[in-house]
Motif scaffolding. Sequence first.
Motif, PDB file in Angstrom:
ATOM      1  N   VAL A 129       0.850  -1.187   0.000  1.00 22.86           N
ATOM      2  CA  VAL A 129       0.000   0.000   0.000  1.00 22.86           C
ATOM      3  C   VAL A 129       0.888   1.240   0.000  1.00 22.86           C
ATOM      4  CG1 VAL A 129      -1.716   1.329   1.304  1.00 22.86           C
ATOM      5  CG2 VAL A 129      -1.861  -1.172   1.231  1.00 22.86           C
ATOM      6  N   GLY A 130       0.614   2.177  -0.899  1.00 19.96           N
ATOM      7  CA  GLY A 130       1.269   3.488  -0.866  1.00 19.96           C
ATOM      8  C   GLY A 130       0.315   4.466  -0.213  1.00 19.96           C
ATOM      9  N   PRO A 148      -4.523   6.348   1.426  1.00 28.88           N
ATOM     10  CA  PRO A 148      -4.016   5.033   1.035  1.00 28.88           C
ATOM     11  C   PRO A 148      -4.508   4.572  -0.321  1.00 28.88           C
ATOM     12  CG  PRO A 148      -5.882   4.780   2.524  1.00 28.88           C
ATOM     13  CD  PRO A 148      -5.685   6.257   2.325  1.00 28.88           C
ATOM     14  N   GLY A 149      -3.628   3.915  -1.054  1.00 22.67           N
ATOM     15  CA  GLY A 149      -3.983   3.283  -2.318  1.00 22.67           C
ATOM     16  C   GLY A 149      -3.309   1.932  -2.409  1.00 22.67           C
ATOM     17  N   PRO A 172     -13.478  10.098   9.877  1.00 17.43           N
ATOM     18  CA  PRO A 172     -12.018  10.001   9.769  1.00 17.43           C
ATOM     19  C   PRO A 172     -11.521  10.570   8.451  1.00 17.43           C
ATOM     20  CG  PRO A 172     -13.040   7.851   9.437  1.00 17.43           C
ATOM     21  CD  PRO A 172     -14.135   8.771   9.879  1.00 17.43           C
ATOM     22  N   CYS A 173     -10.410  11.309   8.520  1.00 17.41           N
ATOM     23  CA  CYS A 173      -9.829  11.919   7.323  1.00 17.41           C
ATOM     24  C   CYS A 173      -8.959  10.907   6.587  1.00 17.41           C
ATOM     25  CB  CYS A 173      -9.040  13.170   7.690  1.00 17.41           C
ATOM     26  SG  CYS A 173     -10.092  14.508   8.254  1.00 17.41           S
ATOM     27  N   THR A 174      -9.604   9.834   6.195  1.00 14.76           N
ATOM     28  CA  THR A 174      -8.979   8.813   5.365  1.00 14.76           C
ATOM     29  C   THR A 174     -10.083   8.071   4.642  1.00 14.76           C
ATOM     30  OG1 THR A 174      -7.391   6.974   5.292  1.00 14.76           O
ATOM     31  CG2 THR A 174      -8.964   6.987   7.132  1.00 14.76           C
ATOM     32  N   THR A 175      -9.739   7.453   3.528  1.00 13.48           N
ATOM     33  CA  THR A 175     -10.706   6.696   2.748  1.00 13.48           C
ATOM     34  C   THR A 175      -9.939   5.809   1.787  1.00 13.48           C
ATOM     35  OG1 THR A 175     -12.748   6.893   1.433  1.00 13.48           O
ATOM     36  CG2 THR A 175     -10.933   8.337   0.821  1.00 13.48           C
ATOM     37  N   TYR A 176     -10.607   4.823   1.222  1.00 16.56           N
ATOM     38  CA  TYR A 176      -9.973   4.011   0.197  1.00 16.56           C
ATOM     39  C   TYR A 176      -9.990   4.782  -1.112  1.00 16.56           C
ATOM     40  CZ  TYR A 176      -8.936   0.149  -2.960  1.00 16.56           C
ATOM     41  OH  TYR A 176      -8.350  -0.654  -3.925  1.00 16.56           O
ATOM     42  N   LEU A 177      -8.828   5.058  -1.666  1.00 17.44           N
ATOM     43  CA  LEU A 177      -8.738   5.888  -2.871  1.00 17.44           C
ATOM     44  C   LEU A 177      -8.706   5.071  -4.156  1.00 17.44           C
ATOM     45  CD1 LEU A 177      -6.286   8.579  -1.532  1.00 17.44           C
ATOM     46  CD2 LEU A 177      -8.677   8.928  -2.176  1.00 17.44           C
ATOM     47  N   GLY A 178      -8.219   3.841  -4.086  1.00 16.96           N
ATOM     48  CA  GLY A 178      -8.141   3.025  -5.292  1.00 16.96           C
ATOM     49  C   GLY A 178      -6.941   2.102  -5.233  1.00 16.96           C
ATOM     50  N   SER A 179      -6.612   1.498  -6.358  1.00 17.84           N
ATOM     51  CA  SER A 179      -5.508   0.550  -6.402  1.00 17.84           C
ATOM     52  C   SER A 179      -4.167   1.262  -6.260  1.00 17.84           C
ATOM     53  CB  SER A 179      -5.570  -0.268  -7.697  1.00 17.84           C
ATOM     54  OG  SER A 179      -5.496   0.578  -8.820  1.00 17.84           O
TER      55      SER A 179
END
Length: 490
Positions: A129-130, A148-149, A172-179
């Motif tokens: 994960v980057g 995170p991606g 939360p100031c995060t989410t799934y952004l993609g691959s």
Amino acid sequence: MSASALSDVGLYGLAVMGQNFALNMASHGFSVSVSNRSPEKVDATVARAKEEGNLPLRGFKDPKSFVDSLSKPRKIVLLVQAGAAVDATIATLSELLEEGDILVDGGNEWFPNSQRRAKELEPKKIMFVGMGVSGGEEGARNGPSLMPGGPREAYDALSPIISKCAAQVDGPCTTYLGSIGSGNYVKMVHNGIEYGDMQLIAEVYDVLKHVAGLTNDELSATFTDWNQGELQSFLIEITAVIFSRKDDLTSSGHVVDKILDKTGMKGTGRWTVQEAAERSTAAPTMAAALDARYMSGRKGERVEAAKTLKGPSTIPQVPKAQLIEDMKAALYCSKICSYAQGMNLIKAASEHFEWGVDLGECARIWKGGCIIRAAFLDDIKNAYIKNADLDNLLVDPFITSQILERQAAWRRVVTLCVASGIAAPAMTASLSYFDSYRRARLPANLVQAQRDFFGAHTYERVDKEGVFHCLWDDTHKEIGDIAGRMAGEL
């Protein structure tokens, strides 16, 4: 080691950012193992954990004991210097990891490197994960914006941890952004917008100081006032503080006046501008901000040039109160243009790499923890909630109304800068971006005619279908529907 004694998560790399994020995770109730190439930093981090309330954090001075201390699937966050150090760390740890384990790089990394690393780890079935981390040292300790991606499975395993440790603003100031690559990309664009924001604020400072004649204390009061309204943001807030800080070293004046006018950089702004070119996406505000940093680096040349290259002999006089209000409006409009460019760049990359990035979510997770957090991110988020396929932020009805209401002031400011001989590259670029985007017809027809004249690059017409070429300097006749083989690159 018994399963009950295993840590929830590991963190490798214990410079200030790494230490602070490890303590952040531990203070949220997660048991954390830490390690570092330099053993003394392990000791320092363990000591901090004890001082801050005996937080559940343990230190390990060799990679094997560090990896063995983690529950499966192992989750390890790397916060080491981008580039070769990340590759070396991955090479060491991956030899000790197993199928299903997760490595997270939290550094400011060029996104193709993350894509490469993920590919290299595929044979071992280690997930990579980057994750962009924004907020600096304070954010890392108290709640950053996390971008995170990577594989969705990896994000789902990490989510219980990072969702608690991220800043909390409307969730939360995060989410799934993609691959893989998407997280690094969104963080890169965040930094490009940050470049633009900082340069725009610097240009406002230049005008208010040298045209309006505001003192540092007046500047501090002005930015403090602006931070109560539509310009409310972290950068406006800290700018007010900067102007108020007296110089302790000389016991006279303010620190800001003693700082050399030469801006440093770490490369992410340059990456953003490079990517804008790669995606054929206009990003003039960010490009102007990058150029301004390059120009600042020519300090010696500028000092010599100032001796002979003179500007206007007189500066237009504008009532101070009016100029302050005009600057406020111009800064708002220019900042919106910078964010619009950033969002369009993320959109272009997301479509190209099929990431499926949610632009409204990008705006939401930037509302807390990160450097570009600002009140109007709510407006940006709402624009993309209403229309996820918005061509450009500028055409959202609410944003349009705000800019049209302020554009006269914006134009007065840019005109004043030109007349006063004060460079305002980012603000001028923002206005030019707006003026280009709002015009149905641009002079690009002449440029295409020139390309056709010297290179037979062809052109399209507004009144006929097909592709055309003109023998400009001979018969002046056109040849219609020319095959694509005649079109070249320029």
